[in-house]
Motif scaffolding. Structure first.
Motif, PDB file in Angstrom:
ATOM      1  N   ARG A 393       0.814  -1.216   0.000  1.00  0.00           N
ATOM      2  CA  ARG A 393       0.000   0.000   0.000  1.00  0.00           C
ATOM      3  C   ARG A 393       0.848   1.265   0.000  1.00  0.00           C
ATOM      4  O   ARG A 393       0.541   2.235  -0.702  1.00  0.00           O
ATOM      5  CB  ARG A 393      -0.955   0.004   1.201  1.00  0.00           C
ATOM      6  CG  ARG A 393      -2.104  -0.971   1.050  1.00  0.00           C
ATOM      7  CD  ARG A 393      -3.011  -0.988   2.259  1.00  0.00           C
ATOM      8  NE  ARG A 393      -3.790   0.233   2.398  1.00  0.00           N
ATOM      9  CZ  ARG A 393      -4.733   0.422   3.316  1.00  0.00           C
ATOM     10  NH1 ARG A 393      -5.006  -0.560   4.185  1.00  0.00           N
ATOM     11  NH2 ARG A 393      -5.402   1.556   3.385  1.00  0.00           N
ATOM     12  N   VAL A 394       1.938   1.264   0.783  1.00  0.00           N
ATOM     13  CA  VAL A 394       2.758   2.485   0.852  1.00  0.00           C
ATOM     14  C   VAL A 394       3.816   2.507  -0.246  1.00  0.00           C
ATOM     15  O   VAL A 394       4.396   3.560  -0.540  1.00  0.00           O
ATOM     16  CB  VAL A 394       3.414   2.650   2.235  1.00  0.00           C
ATOM     17  CG1 VAL A 394       2.354   2.726   3.323  1.00  0.00           C
ATOM     18  CG2 VAL A 394       4.418   1.537   2.536  1.00  0.00           C
ATOM     19  N   GLY A 395       4.100   1.368  -0.849  1.00  0.00           N
ATOM     20  CA  GLY A 395       5.012   1.318  -1.983  1.00  0.00           C
ATOM     21  C   GLY A 395       6.475   1.517  -1.646  1.00  0.00           C
ATOM     22  O   GLY A 395       7.242   2.029  -2.465  1.00  0.00           O
ATOM     23  N   ARG A 396       6.883   1.078  -0.476  1.00  0.00           N
ATOM     24  CA  ARG A 396       8.306   1.202  -0.125  1.00  0.00           C
ATOM     25  C   ARG A 396       8.702   0.124   0.882  1.00  0.00           C
ATOM     26  O   ARG A 396       7.858  -0.507   1.520  1.00  0.00           O
ATOM     27  CB  ARG A 396       8.614   2.584   0.455  1.00  0.00           C
ATOM     28  CG  ARG A 396       7.729   3.019   1.594  1.00  0.00           C
ATOM     29  CD  ARG A 396       8.042   4.461   2.025  1.00  0.00           C
ATOM     30  NE  ARG A 396       7.069   4.976   2.982  1.00  0.00           N
ATOM     31  CZ  ARG A 396       5.959   5.634   2.642  1.00  0.00           C
ATOM     32  NH1 ARG A 396       5.694   5.881   1.369  1.00  0.00           N
ATOM     33  NH2 ARG A 396       5.115   6.058   3.577  1.00  0.00           N
ATOM     34  N   THR A 397      10.006  -0.077   1.006  1.00  0.00           N
ATOM     35  CA  THR A 397      10.543  -1.077   1.918  1.00  0.00           C
ATOM     36  C   THR A 397      10.341  -0.647   3.364  1.00  0.00           C
ATOM     37  O   THR A 397      10.541   0.521   3.714  1.00  0.00           O
ATOM     38  CB  THR A 397      12.039  -1.302   1.645  1.00  0.00           C
ATOM     39  OG1 THR A 397      12.195  -1.769   0.294  1.00  0.00           O
ATOM     40  CG2 THR A 397      12.644  -2.317   2.605  1.00  0.00           C
ATOM     41  N   LEU A 398       9.944  -1.599   4.194  1.00  0.00           N
ATOM     42  CA  LEU A 398       9.733  -1.340   5.611  1.00  0.00           C
ATOM     43  C   LEU A 398      10.831  -1.988   6.424  1.00  0.00           C
ATOM     44  O   LEU A 398      11.228  -3.128   6.167  1.00  0.00           O
ATOM     45  CB  LEU A 398       8.378  -1.924   6.065  1.00  0.00           C
ATOM     46  CG  LEU A 398       7.136  -1.562   5.246  1.00  0.00           C
ATOM     47  CD1 LEU A 398       5.924  -2.284   5.818  1.00  0.00           C
ATOM     48  CD2 LEU A 398       6.914  -0.057   5.223  1.00  0.00           C
ATOM     49  N   ASP A 410       8.646   5.236   9.793  1.00  0.00           N
ATOM     50  CA  ASP A 410       7.649   5.428   8.734  1.00  0.00           C
ATOM     51  C   ASP A 410       6.281   5.565   9.391  1.00  0.00           C
ATOM     52  O   ASP A 410       5.591   4.569   9.650  1.00  0.00           O
ATOM     53  CB  ASP A 410       7.676   4.246   7.763  1.00  0.00           C
ATOM     54  CG  ASP A 410       6.878   4.503   6.486  1.00  0.00           C
ATOM     55  OD1 ASP A 410       5.849   5.195   6.561  1.00  0.00           O
ATOM     56  OD2 ASP A 410       7.275   3.986   5.421  1.00  0.00           O
ATOM     57  N   GLU A 411       5.861   6.796   9.640  1.00  0.00           N
ATOM     58  CA  GLU A 411       4.612   7.041  10.360  1.00  0.00           C
ATOM     59  C   GLU A 411       3.398   6.562   9.575  1.00  0.00           C
ATOM     60  O   GLU A 411       2.455   6.014  10.160  1.00  0.00           O
ATOM     61  CB  GLU A 411       4.480   8.532  10.687  1.00  0.00           C
ATOM     62  CG  GLU A 411       5.481   9.036  11.711  1.00  0.00           C
ATOM     63  CD  GLU A 411       5.220  10.472  12.092  1.00  0.00           C
ATOM     64  OE1 GLU A 411       4.159  11.022  11.701  1.00  0.00           O
ATOM     65  OE2 GLU A 411       6.075  11.054  12.793  1.00  0.00           O
ATOM     66  N   GLU A 412       3.402   6.779   8.275  1.00  0.00           N
ATOM     67  CA  GLU A 412       2.256   6.361   7.467  1.00  0.00           C
ATOM     68  C   GLU A 412       2.063   4.848   7.544  1.00  0.00           C
ATOM     69  O   GLU A 412       0.940   4.351   7.752  1.00  0.00           O
ATOM     70  CB  GLU A 412       2.448   6.783   6.007  1.00  0.00           C
ATOM     71  CG  GLU A 412       1.291   6.369   5.104  1.00  0.00           C
ATOM     72  CD  GLU A 412       1.568   6.608   3.631  1.00  0.00           C
ATOM     73  OE1 GLU A 412       0.642   6.402   2.815  1.00  0.00           O
ATOM     74  OE2 GLU A 412       2.704   6.986   3.282  1.00  0.00           O
ATOM     75  N   ALA A 413       3.140   4.103   7.364  1.00  0.00           N
ATOM     76  CA  ALA A 413       3.051   2.647   7.434  1.00  0.00           C
ATOM     77  C   ALA A 413       2.712   2.185   8.848  1.00  0.00           C
ATOM     78  O   ALA A 413       1.943   1.238   9.028  1.00  0.00           O
ATOM     79  CB  ALA A 413       4.364   2.030   6.973  1.00  0.00           C
ATOM     80  N   SER A 414       3.256   2.850   9.847  1.00  0.00           N
ATOM     81  CA  SER A 414       3.012   2.457  11.233  1.00  0.00           C
ATOM     82  C   SER A 414       1.542   2.532  11.603  1.00  0.00           C
ATOM     83  O   SER A 414       1.041   1.724  12.407  1.00  0.00           O
ATOM     84  CB  SER A 414       3.832   3.336  12.186  1.00  0.00           C
ATOM     85  OG  SER A 414       5.216   3.104  12.022  1.00  0.00           O
ATOM     86  N   ARG A 415       0.836   3.498  11.041  1.00  0.00           N
ATOM     87  CA  ARG A 415      -0.591   3.626  11.355  1.00  0.00           C
ATOM     88  C   ARG A 415      -1.385   2.409  10.903  1.00  0.00           C
ATOM     89  O   ARG A 415      -2.461   2.123  11.451  1.00  0.00           O
ATOM     90  CB  ARG A 415      -1.156   4.896  10.711  1.00  0.00           C
ATOM     91  CG  ARG A 415      -0.720   6.178  11.400  1.00  0.00           C
ATOM     92  CD  ARG A 415      -1.552   7.357  10.949  1.00  0.00           C
ATOM     93  NE  ARG A 415      -1.317   7.706   9.558  1.00  0.00           N
ATOM     94  CZ  ARG A 415      -0.393   8.570   9.145  1.00  0.00           C
ATOM     95  NH1 ARG A 415       0.392   9.172  10.041  1.00  0.00           N
ATOM     96  NH2 ARG A 415      -0.240   8.832   7.857  1.00  0.00           N
ATOM     97  N   LEU A 416      -0.869   1.672   9.916  1.00  0.00           N
ATOM     98  CA  LEU A 416      -1.579   0.517   9.384  1.00  0.00           C
ATOM     99  C   LEU A 416      -1.317  -0.760  10.186  1.00  0.00           C
ATOM    100  O   LEU A 416      -1.874  -1.819   9.869  1.00  0.00           O
ATOM    101  CB  LEU A 416      -1.193   0.303   7.923  1.00  0.00           C
ATOM    102  CG  LEU A 416      -1.555   1.453   6.980  1.00  0.00           C
ATOM    103  CD1 LEU A 416      -1.014   1.176   5.579  1.00  0.00           C
ATOM    104  CD2 LEU A 416      -3.059   1.672   6.929  1.00  0.00           C
ATOM    105  N   LEU A 417      -0.488  -0.683  11.212  1.00  0.00           N
ATOM    106  CA  LEU A 417      -0.271  -1.832  12.096  1.00  0.00           C
ATOM    107  C   LEU A 417      -1.483  -2.114  12.978  1.00  0.00           C
ATOM    108  O   LEU A 417      -1.586  -3.191  13.573  1.00  0.00           O
ATOM    109  CB  LEU A 417       0.947  -1.601  12.993  1.00  0.00           C
ATOM    110  CG  LEU A 417       2.312  -1.593  12.302  1.00  0.00           C
ATOM    111  CD1 LEU A 417       3.390  -1.167  13.280  1.00  0.00           C
ATOM    112  CD2 LEU A 417       2.630  -2.976  11.723  1.00  0.00           C
TER     113      LEU A 417
END
Length: 432
Positions: A393-398, A410-417
């Motif tokens: 969804r975010v299009g980048r390596t985590l 990565d705040e955007e990705a973290s919200r999806l946890l």
């Protein structure tokens, strides 16, 4: 919809103590005693569970529960045809949890109900068999593990290959070095799904309590391609096909690779390459998970094509393990080792069945043992699905911290946890 008795009591008196009081002595303490069971969620999988349980002499199916009352009634009739007695068909799972005689529940609901129903059941002193993926997001999985441990409940997840003798033999062979040191495991999910079309909001059918079906998830207006199956492809309710089918093979990949922790990094690409419809999850997806194991790097590769009219390596869904001295292919039909220059090695025939997985769960209820697909095991495997979806969804390596279960930087990705819940809903997990 207000039903405060058990939940309020647990909240005000301490969950562990209250659950012990409410549950009372287990009816399954004696080896010959029948376990009283309920099935929550009466679609194809739930009804299959109910039929298998009805065939057992050591289990009594007391309830079939589904917000769609027609499905609950049909499942109750199916049990009656097998067992000769008809269980109660109810819509609200709180009816089941309030019955102290129920020892164990089978949760075969939509993904967004897996964690709330499991946690509530543990709070009520029930043992739980919950379908895969065990959770809708990473945070829910952790709360499920904590609830099971807090109440000392057996929680088994429906990844049945863990109880399939042929699969256990294959994994044992891997761990004993049949292909040398295994460094990479590959998963493929290659099948032909359908276009679900585009629908506008409409009134739900009279036999479905849609508010109850949505439960603690954010409300989304009913539309015809949500229920009874295609909810899998919507963010509010499902986890995509990586969580629907892919989780089985991801669990096997992690098992065979021997990694017993979360990955340290995840990279993914994908999207809707084929379907032009209301589906929100990818129909095409590649994800790579890197682990640190014993001071070395190991890798799982996941590939998904939901528009494929063919079977890859003879299996629509399967695994490949790559070792320093050979390769193993593993699918629903069995496993086969290939050595130097693809010379055939050991192998075995397969097949996936519910009965051995049920038997393992029921035996652990009686013995107090740990089931083969324990919630702690499957939380790790389900987290792969969630992280793969987030990275897509975010299009980048985590970068992921396995101990803290946090995405780094990565705040955007973290919200999806984790997810948001309907404010004040009785089933929203505490601490989520």
């Amino acid at each position: 919809m207000d039903h405060p008795t058990r939940r309020d009591f647990l909240a005000h008196t301490g969950a562990a103590a209250a659950a012990a009081v409410l549950a009372g002595p287990s009816r399954a303490d004696a080896a010959n005693d029948r376990i009283v069971a309920a099935v929550i969620g009466c679609g194809g999988m739930g009804t299959s569970h109910a039929r298998h349980l009805a065939e057992r002499k050591d289990v009594s199916v007391a309830y079939l529960c589904d917000p769609d009352v027609s499905r609950a009634a049909a499942a109750a009739q199916a049990v009656e045809r097998v067992a000769g007695t008809k269980p109660q068909a109810v819509q609200d799972l709180r009816r089941v949890l309030d019955d102290k005689s129920v020892d164990a529940v089978w949760v075969a609901t939509c993904d967004h109900w897996h964690a709330p129903a499991t946690i509530l059941a543990c709070d009520a002193g029930k043992h739980v068999y919950v379908e895969k993926p065990c959770s809708h997001n990473v945070r829910e999985g952790r709360l499920m593990v904590e609830a099971a441990r807090r109440h000392k409940r057996v929680v088994q997840v429906g990844t049945q290959r863990r109880s399939s003798e042929w699969a256990r033999q294959a994994i044992q062979a891997l761990h004993e070095g049949v292909i040398g040191e295994v460094l990479v495991a590959k998963v493929w999910n290659s099948q032909q799904r359908v276009n679900i079309g585009k629908e506008r909001p409409s009134d739900p059918p009279a036999h479905l309590d849609y508010d109850l079906w949505v439960g603690p998830a954010p409300m989304r207006p009913y539309q015809k391609n949500l229920h009874p199956y295609h909810w899998h492809w919507f963010y509010n309710f499902g986890t995509g096909d990586i969580g629907n089918d892919g989780v089985h093979q991801l669990d096997v990949a992690r098992w065979g690779l021997g990694v017993e922790t979360h990955p340290t990094s995840v990279a993914a690409l994908g999207g809707k390459y084929f379907f032009d419809d209301d589906q929100e999850f990818p129909d095409t997806q590649y994800a790579v998970f890197e682990f640190t194991h014993g001071g070395k790097k190991k890798q799982i590769v996941y590939e998904q094509r939901l528009w494929s009219p063919y079977a890859q390596e003879g299996e629509g869904n399967g695994n490949a393990f790559y070792g320093t001295r050979g390769m193993m292919l593993l699918g629903r039909s069995g496993w086969q080792v290939y050595g130097h220059r693809n010379e055939p090695g050991p192998g075995g025939k397969g097949g996936v069945a519910l009965a051995p997985h049920h038997a393992d769960f029921l035996e652990c209820i009686r013995s107090g043992g740990t089931p083969r697909a324990d919630i702690g095991i499957n939380h790790l495997s389900s987290t792969l699905c969630h992280l793969g979806n987030i990275a897509t969804r975010v299009g980048r390596t985590l970068r992921f911290d396995p101990e803290r279960e946090e995405i780094i930087g990565d705040e955007e990705a973290s919200r999806l946890l984790r997810r948001t819940y309907r404010e004040g809903h009785w089933a929203a997990p505490r601490g989520a």
